[in-house]
Design an enzyme around this catalytic site. Structure first.
Site, PDB file in Angstrom:
ATOM      1  N   GLU A  22     107.117  -2.273  42.440  1.00  0.00           N
ATOM      2  CA  GLU A  22     108.416  -2.906  42.251  1.00  0.00           C
ATOM      3  C   GLU A  22     108.450  -4.346  42.751  1.00  0.00           C
ATOM      4  OE1 GLU A  22     111.223   1.074  42.331  1.00  0.00           O
ATOM      5  OE2 GLU A  22     110.656   0.170  44.226  1.00  0.00           O
ATOM      6  N   ASP A  39     113.054   7.235  33.926  1.00  0.00           N
ATOM      7  CA  ASP A  39     113.127   8.634  33.472  1.00  0.00           C
ATOM      8  C   ASP A  39     114.604   8.985  33.390  1.00  0.00           C
ATOM      9  OD1 ASP A  39     112.396   8.649  36.669  1.00  0.00           O
ATOM     10  OD2 ASP A  39     114.040   9.982  36.173  1.00  0.00           O
TER      11      ASP A  39
HETATM   12  N1  ADE Z   1     113.573   6.946  40.981  1.00  0.00           N
HETATM   13  C1  ADE Z   1     113.125   6.972  39.713  1.00  0.00           C
HETATM   14  N2  ADE Z   1     113.479   8.117  39.093  1.00  0.00           N
HETATM   15  C2  ADE Z   1     114.166   8.841  40.017  1.00  0.00           C
HETATM   16  C3  ADE Z   1     114.773  10.114  39.987  1.00  0.00           C
HETATM   17  N3  ADE Z   1     114.725  10.874  38.887  1.00  0.00           N
HETATM   18  N4  ADE Z   1     115.393  10.541  41.116  1.00  0.00           N
HETATM   19  C4  ADE Z   1     115.416   9.783  42.224  1.00  0.00           C
HETATM   20  N5  ADE Z   1     114.843   8.573  42.306  1.00  0.00           N
HETATM   21  C5  ADE Z   1     114.228   8.099  41.209  1.00  0.00           C
END
Ligand code: ADE
Length: 231
Positions: free
Chosen positions: A11, A195
């Protein structure tokens, strides 16, 4: 001074590579990189994963003179319109894993604290403008829900959407927000969706995280260009 923070190497590494006149400041468990980006003096750091790491690192940033904090990273999309690669700019942050309900407090509320921490309007406006320059992605202005959990189920997403009206789920933003708010320091959280926090979240996260982290980084670069004092 402007502080830029991510949780993981992916990041911040693209920004770190561009840091001019870098200087490293080391404290117990925290490394800060001082230098300039786009001519703007900055403190740049990888804070680590989770709310405790984020709070600790934010405290060090503030002690080193940070007067504005930008968090850049990835998140699980909760808003039903969000797809991988899209960008969320925080309106405010909540801690979805706080539960003092047995004492009569609302879910997410820490006794004596704000139920949600609002992001700075000026930083938000600059972030939204910069985010809209990233091609082919949806930019959403929304609530960031933080907790020490990786959300990877439909029920988890549904809970954050119905109980908190969250746009995305991540693990640090609200800790940064809480510390900054106590100090009266403006902040904004910028999250690129890696996601959709459902049953495939772990696979999608690993596949897309390095790719979409670039979107958040692009937003930060765009913000820096806009924050650079014009000669
Ligand atoms: N960072 C990226 N995806 C995530 C998720 N599904 N839950 C928590 N933090 C995240």
């Amino acid at each position: 001074m402007l502080a830029i923070m991510g949780a993981m190497d992916e990041e911040i590494e693209l920004l770190l590579a561009d840091l001019q006149a870098p200087e490293t400041l080391t404290f117990s468990g925290v490394t800060l990189h001082k230098g300039t980006l786009e001519g703007v003096p900055v403190l740049l750091t990888r804070g680590g994963i989770g709310k405790v790491n984020a709070a600790l690192t934010t405290a060090y940033l503030l002690m080193q003179g940070a007067t504005q904090v930008i968090f850049t990273g990835v998140a699980g999309g909760v808003h039903p319109e969000l797809r991988v690669g899209d960008i969320v700019v925080s309106t405010d942050c909540v801690q979805h894993d706080v539960d003092v309900g047995a004492l009569g407090y609302e879910l997410g509320s820490i006794p004596g604290e704000l139920p949600a921490w609002p992001a700075d309007e000026t930083l938000r406006a600059v972030a939204l403008e910069a985010a809209r320059d990233v091609e082919g992605v949806r930019v959403l202005d929304g609530r960031v829900a933080s907790g020490d959990q990786f959300i990877a189920s439909r029920e988890g997403v549904q809970r954050l959407w119905t109980l908190f009206g969250a746009a995305c789920a991540e693990m640090e933003g609200a800790a940064v927000a809480q510390v900054c708010s106590k100090a009266g320091v403006p902040f904004v959280i910028i999250r690129s969706v890696s996601d959709t926090a459902d049953h495939d979240a772990n696979v999608d996260y690993r596949t897309f995280m390095p790719l979409v982290a670039r979107h958040a980084k692009q937003v930060v670069r765009g913000m820096l260009a806009r924050l650079t004092p014009q000669a």
